[in-house]
Write an enzyme that holds these catalytic residues in place. Structure first.
Site, PDB file in Angstrom:
ATOM      1  N   MET A   1       0.846  -0.964  -0.016  1.00 22.07           N
ATOM      2  CA  MET A   1      -0.253   0.123   0.066  1.00 22.07           C
ATOM      3  C   MET A   1       0.947   1.321   0.085  1.00 22.07           C
ATOM      4  SD  MET A   1      -2.797  -1.216   2.641  1.00 22.07           S
ATOM      5  CE  MET A   1      -3.449   0.449   2.938  1.00 22.07           C
ATOM      6  N   CYS A   2       0.908   2.080  -1.246  1.00 29.79           N
ATOM      7  CA  CYS A   2       1.615   2.986  -1.328  1.00 29.79           C
ATOM      8  C   CYS A   2       3.249   3.142  -1.624  1.00 29.79           C
ATOM      9  CB  CYS A   2       1.656   4.051  -0.261  1.00 29.79           C
ATOM     10  SG  CYS A   2      -0.170   4.369   0.305  1.00 29.79           S
ATOM     11  N   THR A   3       3.642   3.977  -2.399  1.00 29.32           N
ATOM     12  CA  THR A   3       5.386   4.086  -2.678  1.00 29.32           C
ATOM     13  C   THR A   3       5.377   5.598  -2.717  1.00 29.32           C
ATOM     14  OG1 THR A   3       4.974   2.154  -4.273  1.00 29.32           O
ATOM     15  CG2 THR A   3       6.767   3.454  -4.479  1.00 29.32           C
ATOM     16  N   ASP A  21      -2.122   3.977  -2.423  1.00 28.18           N
ATOM     17  CA  ASP A  21      -3.109   2.685  -2.600  1.00 28.18           C
ATOM     18  C   ASP A  21      -3.732   2.440  -1.438  1.00 28.18           C
ATOM     19  OD1 ASP A  21      -0.989   2.709  -4.865  1.00 28.18           O
ATOM     20  OD2 ASP A  21       0.148   1.211  -3.790  1.00 28.18           O
ATOM     21  N   ARG A 206       8.189  -3.383  -5.161  1.00 29.53           N
ATOM     22  CA  ARG A 206       8.021  -2.027  -5.564  1.00 29.53           C
ATOM     23  C   ARG A 206       9.148  -1.314  -5.140  1.00 29.53           C
ATOM     24  NH1 ARG A 206       4.242  -0.247  -2.642  1.00 29.53           N
ATOM     25  NH2 ARG A 206       3.356  -2.024  -1.407  1.00 29.53           N
TER      26      ARG A 206
END
Length: 375
Positions: A1-3, A21, A206
């Site tokens: 969830m998230c980058t 995300d 990621r």
């Protein structure tokens, strides 16, 4: 969830990108927050401050800031970290509700160095709160970077604040903890190892792709090229919409992404579901004390799908203050949103459901604002 990805040497500019995300809509709007606003910790009100710097932030349900940049080029991003443990409440430490954690740093500091110095001296404690989208308690960590190219990641592990401070910390995703991410990434080609670059949505994969591509960039010849390059990197790390996998009911998808030029103070936002790119140049906004909060309403008829695009500072409209939810208020709104979601389950149009849920949350928020104004 998230980058989150930082590019510190984009031909004299520092560029950062971030994917949001999550498994459901967060009803995000953009806000302009001025200097001179009094805020507190949203726990017991013992830690208070007056905003020293104005900022542009992306909100969640208009109850907290999850991403943003201030007028001095300090930017911050809240991401998920399942391993987060904040410890038992300790009144001897400064406490900050999750809703205002990021905003505290944007309000008070111009550089990462200043933020780190305060954090090392005061050892603040983040206090968990109910997810206002109706889910479980969030588990989050925080990344900050500045116009000088400095970077820090704050994590809470086993109740202790861990500070990872280095100009080399260009990427943050999610699990595992940051120290382990730094070791895992060394196994891949171009990053110290022999394994091919991985391609899944896992946070560690990621992390590797983002780090590889940001370190492989050619020197841009313009701001347009620099921001486009960053947008391509975070799109490579985006998560597609998909059915939840067995045992993973909260499969995330990328809802929106931002690209920020910290040097030239440009904040760009793109929604996945309403894919127009909008941006605001902070120098076009009035951050002076008393200028009031202003909102770029991305959920109304002005929404991205309605045609709004390009530089949008003129579309920010004065609004009541962005109300950072307290611990108790987040719990109430979380219950309201969950109940609204159930009652509207039969409504087929997703945008209609989202608008109605947002309307109910805003009505409750208005009650909170009125009550605090007369307290």
């Amino acid at each position: 969830m998230c980058t989150r990805v930082m590019w510190p040497d984009a031909d004299g500019s520092v560029i950062v990108g971030r994917n949001m995300d999550f498994h459901q809509d967060l009803h995000t709007n953009l806000w302009k927050l001025p200097r001179g606003v009094e805020r507190d910790d949203r726990v017991h009100g013992e830690l208070t401050w007056t905003s020293k710097y104005g900022s542009v932030v992306a909100g969640v349900y208009d109850l907290l800031s999850t991403d943003g940049v201030n007028e001095r080029g300090l930017a911050g991003h809240v991401l998920w970290l399942a391993e987060s443990e904040y410890g038992d409440a300790d009144s001897s430490r400064p406490q900050l509700a999750m809703s205002v954690w990021l905003q505290f740093y944007l309000d008070n500091f111009a550089t990462v160095g200043e933020a780190v110095a305060w954090s090392e001296k005061n050892d603040p404690q983040v206090v968990p709160m109910v997810d206002p989208t109706g889910g479980s308690r969030p588990a989050i960590h925080l990344a900050l970077e500045d116009a000088g190219g400095d970077s820090v990641i704050f994590e809470y592990i086993d109740g202790e604040l861990k500070i990872f401070h280095s100009r080399d910390y260009l990427v943050m995703t999610n699990s595992p903890t940051y120290d382990k991410q730094l070791e895992l990434v060394k196994q891949y080609q171009g990053l110290g190892g022999d394994d091919p670059l991985p391609g899944t949505c896992r946070a560690s994969d990621r992390f590797a792709r983002a780090l590889y591509y940001v370190q492989s960039q050619q020197t841009p010849t313009s701001q347009l090229q620099a921001m486009a390059a960053m947008l391509s990197i975070i799109r490579n790390c985006a998560q597609p919409f998909r059915q939840a996998e067995p045992g993973k009911p909260d499969a995330s998808q990328t809802l929106w992404q931002v690209v920020i030029d910290l040097t030239n103070l440009r904040y760009a936002f793109e929604s996945t579901t309403q894919p127009n790119l909008v941006w605001v140049d902070l120098r076009n906004l009035d951050f002076s004390e008393g200028s009031g909060d202003a909102k770029l309403d991305l959920l109304s008829d002005l929404a991205l799908e309605g045609g709004i695009a390009g530089e949008v500072h003129k579309h920010f409209k004065k609004h009541h203050k962005l109300h950072f939810a307290s611990i108790e208020q987040a719990e109430v709104i979380g219950e309201l949103v969950a109940e609204a979601g159930k009652s509207l389950h039969g409504v087929r149009a997703a945008e209609v459901r989202a608008q109605e849920i947002q309307k109910r949350a805003e009505a409750k928020l208005t009650e909170f604002i009125a009550a605090e104004a007369h307290a």
